[in-house]
Design a protein around this motif. Structure first.
Motif, mmCIF file in Angstrom:
data_model
loop_
_atom_site.group_PDB
_atom_site.id
_atom_site.type_symbol
_atom_site.label_atom_id
_atom_site.label_comp_id
_atom_site.label_asym_id
_atom_site.label_seq_id
_atom_site.Cartn_x
_atom_site.Cartn_y
_atom_site.Cartn_z
ATOM 1 N N ALA A 270 -64.310 -79.493 39.148
ATOM 2 C CA ALA A 270 -63.388 -79.047 38.100
ATOM 3 C C ALA A 270 -63.999 -77.898 37.300
ATOM 4 O O ALA A 270 -63.319 -76.927 36.943
ATOM 5 C CB ALA A 270 -63.029 -80.215 37.182
ATOM 6 N N ASN A 273 -63.788 -74.716 39.364
ATOM 7 C CA ASN A 273 -62.430 -74.164 39.375
ATOM 8 C C ASN A 273 -62.125 -73.401 38.090
ATOM 9 O O ASN A 273 -61.400 -72.407 38.098
ATOM 10 C CB ASN A 273 -61.411 -75.284 39.553
ATOM 11 C CG ASN A 273 -61.392 -75.822 40.969
ATOM 12 O OD1 ASN A 273 -61.903 -75.204 41.883
ATOM 13 N ND2 ASN A 273 -60.797 -76.989 41.137
ATOM 14 N N THR A 274 -62.681 -73.866 36.980
ATOM 15 C CA THR A 274 -62.415 -73.229 35.685
ATOM 16 C C THR A 274 -63.146 -71.908 35.542
ATOM 17 O O THR A 274 -62.599 -70.945 34.993
ATOM 18 C CB THR A 274 -62.817 -74.167 34.536
ATOM 19 O OG1 THR A 274 -62.068 -75.382 34.630
ATOM 20 C CG2 THR A 274 -62.552 -73.534 33.176
ATOM 21 N N LYS A 297 -66.229 -68.953 29.875
ATOM 22 C CA LYS A 297 -65.398 -70.060 30.334
ATOM 23 C C LYS A 297 -66.140 -71.381 30.485
ATOM 24 O O LYS A 297 -65.529 -72.448 30.437
ATOM 25 C CB LYS A 297 -64.747 -69.708 31.672
ATOM 26 C CG LYS A 297 -63.707 -68.616 31.589
ATOM 27 C CD LYS A 297 -63.005 -68.424 32.925
ATOM 28 C CE LYS A 297 -61.891 -67.397 32.842
ATOM 29 N NZ LYS A 297 -61.190 -67.238 34.142
ATOM 30 N N GLY A 298 -67.446 -71.344 30.672
ATOM 31 C CA GLY A 298 -68.160 -72.589 30.899
ATOM 32 C C GLY A 298 -69.634 -72.479 30.582
ATOM 33 O O GLY A 298 -70.203 -71.386 30.530
ATOM 34 N N SER A 353 -66.479 -76.758 29.527
ATOM 35 C CA SER A 353 -65.695 -75.578 29.891
ATOM 36 C C SER A 353 -64.444 -75.500 29.044
ATOM 37 O O SER A 353 -63.995 -76.495 28.472
ATOM 38 C CB SER A 353 -65.316 -75.626 31.377
ATOM 39 O OG SER A 353 -64.497 -76.748 31.650
ATOM 40 N N GLY A 355 -60.634 -75.485 28.124
ATOM 41 C CA GLY A 355 -59.632 -76.379 28.690
ATOM 42 C C GLY A 355 -60.062 -77.825 28.650
ATOM 43 O O GLY A 355 -59.270 -78.721 28.920
ATOM 44 N N LYS A 356 -61.336 -78.078 28.317
ATOM 45 C CA LYS A 356 -61.835 -79.444 28.164
ATOM 46 C C LYS A 356 -62.321 -79.605 26.726
ATOM 47 O O LYS A 356 -63.433 -80.026 26.460
ATOM 48 C CB LYS A 356 -62.965 -79.718 29.160
ATOM 49 C CG LYS A 356 -62.521 -79.608 30.609
ATOM 50 C CD LYS A 356 -61.531 -80.696 30.966
ATOM 51 C CE LYS A 356 -61.149 -80.637 32.440
ATOM 52 N NZ LYS A 356 -60.256 -79.531 32.761
ATOM 53 N N ASN A 369 -56.102 -80.283 26.157
ATOM 54 C CA ASN A 369 -56.254 -79.716 27.481
ATOM 55 C C ASN A 369 -55.207 -78.637 27.718
ATOM 56 O O ASN A 369 -54.243 -78.846 28.450
ATOM 57 C CB ASN A 369 -56.103 -80.823 28.531
ATOM 58 C CG ASN A 369 -57.131 -80.676 29.626
ATOM 59 O OD1 ASN A 369 -57.706 -79.628 29.778
ATOM 60 N ND2 ASN A 369 -57.332 -81.732 30.389
ATOM 61 N N CYS A 372 -54.739 -77.616 31.646
ATOM 62 C CA CYS A 372 -55.118 -78.758 32.484
ATOM 63 C C CYS A 372 -54.316 -78.804 33.783
ATOM 64 O O CYS A 372 -54.199 -79.852 34.392
ATOM 65 C CB CYS A 372 -54.911 -80.053 31.714
ATOM 66 S SG CYS A 372 -55.819 -81.444 32.407
ATOM 67 N N CYS A 374 -55.150 -77.407 36.476
ATOM 68 C CA CYS A 374 -56.050 -76.941 37.527
ATOM 69 C C CYS A 374 -55.663 -77.555 38.865
ATOM 70 O O CYS A 374 -55.305 -78.724 38.949
ATOM 71 C CB CYS A 374 -57.502 -77.306 37.212
ATOM 72 S SG CYS A 374 -58.107 -76.582 35.684
#
Length: 388
Positions: A270, A273-274, A297-298, A353, A355-356, A369, A372, A374
């Motif tokens: 996950a 992917n982010t 992003k992460g 990341s 989105g989390k 999210n 979310c 994804c």
């Protein structure tokens, strides 16, 4: 098609005689094969690609009949739902012949081209290199397996996993993995490659591979075979393959390893992917701790002994983030700084990341999210040897 000196019936009932290169069900005859000769370690390129490997009858992919029959076979598999192919032993085939075959394979029913990756055993100073195949798609980067093992055992070496001085495959075409079905059965190729047998180091290696910005990663899912390298999958007395029961702790029963379900691996998919499309930044490196951001992003961190407590630059917008691995809330301030804590030796990885995120309000935690949706796809690897 088969080893020399073999004859009888295939699994679907068709007859064959390898000595005379007679495979009527395809059909292939002697004229569809290269002439017998042997490959050795010092062979020139022509011999490597035109001779028999380990006594296996060698199809001549320059032949229009061989190309047409191969394309028809691959297209039939696409009709059955197959979306991609591993081209085994591509080292021993001419790239132009593979390109001619690949171009004739049809698009997927849902649109787009099938996924192709090519097995090229380039381990430095080889006659055939991965660069000869990158125009076709992804190419296996065998050197990564040994490099990542050395890097996990000595974090100072992790920066060498993408050492372009060694002519390693470029990141847009490298197909990378910690182990494969061959090295695993030899207990890590005699100790040079990590496998699930060393669980903690394996988690670190796969998590780092998924967090890193090099190559296209593959995740393995295995079963226990003990000291019997030829042991098939878990099965009943009648050799029917056993199902895969899932336990309460998300592990698997019946001797299935299911390392793809381990938190440090599954949840990192996950994360991957982010952060796709971003590069590594804000590198932090000690002898037993590694951390870096993936653009804005992460952020990823791991600790060899499962212990880490440091204030680091995450590169992320201010907010509260949920660690994908251990569930800890990580607070990022307006400057992108955060206190990074790892205190679980069994899951020695942290990943956060966009989105989390988490909203903290009156001591109640809510998951926020905003992105979310994804797409989490699982690739089923169907290994297809189209030449041998």
């Amino acid at each position: 098609m088969a080893a020399l000196g073999q004859n009888g019936n295939g699994t679907a009932g068709s007859d064959f005689e390898s000595g005379t290169r007679w495979f009527p069900a395809v059909p292939y005859t002697d004229k569809d094969f290269n002439k017998p000769c042997s490959v050795n370690a010092s062979s020139e390129v022509r011999i490597i690609r035109d001779c028999y490997l380990n006594g296996l009858t060698d199809l001549n992919q320059t032949s229009y009949n061989v190309q047409n029959r191969t394309v028809a076979f691959l297209n039939s598999l696409i009709d059955h739902g197959v979306a991609g192919f591993r081209i085994a032993a591509a080292t021993y085939m001419w790239p132009n012949d593979l390109q001619a075959i690949q171009r004739q394979v049809k698009d997927l029913p849902e649109g787009g081209r099938p996924f192709f990756y090519f097995e090229v055993n380039d381990t430095d100073n080889e006659t055939v290199t991965t660069q000869e195949y990158t125009s076709l798609g992804y190419v296996t980067e065998f050197r990564y397996c040994t490099d990542i093992k050395q890097g996990i055992e000595s974090f100072e070496r992790l920066g060498k996993t993408t050492n372009y001085v060694r002519n390693i495959t470029d990141p847009d075409h490298a197909f990378v993995y910690v182990d494969d079905h061959n090295s695993q059965r030899n207990h890590g190729s005699g100790g040079t490659v990590l496998t699930f047998e060393n669980q903690i180091n394996y988690k670190l290696a796969v998590a780092f591979t998924l967090a890193n910005d090099y190559g296209f990663p593959r995740v393995m899912s295995s079963y226990y075979f003990g000291d019997n390298n030829d042991l098939g999958p878990p099965h009943y007395a009648n050799f029917t393959t056993k199902g895969v029961p899932f336990k309460a702790d998300e592990s698997c029963g019946f001797d299935w390893v299911c390392e793809h379900r381990w938190k440090s691996i599954a949840n990192m998919v996950a994360f991957r992917n982010t952060v796709v499309g971003t590069n590594k930044e804000n590198n932090f490196h000690t002898s037993d701790q590694v951390a870096f951001s993936r653009g804005h992003k992460g952020f990823f961190a791991m600790a060899k002994n499962g212990t880490m407590n440091a204030t680091l630059q995450t590169g992320l917008p201010a907010g509260h983030y949920r660690d994908l691995i251990n569930g800890r809330v990580v607070t990022v301030d307006d400057n992108g700084m955060a206190q990074i804590v790892i205190d679980n030796p069994e899951e020695p990885v942290l990943a956060i990341s966009v989105g989390k995120c988490v909203i903290m309000w009156r001591h109640i935690t809510f998951i926020k999210n905003p992105i979310c949706h994804c797409l989490f796809r699982t690739m089923l690897h169907l290994a297809l040897d189209i030449s041998r």
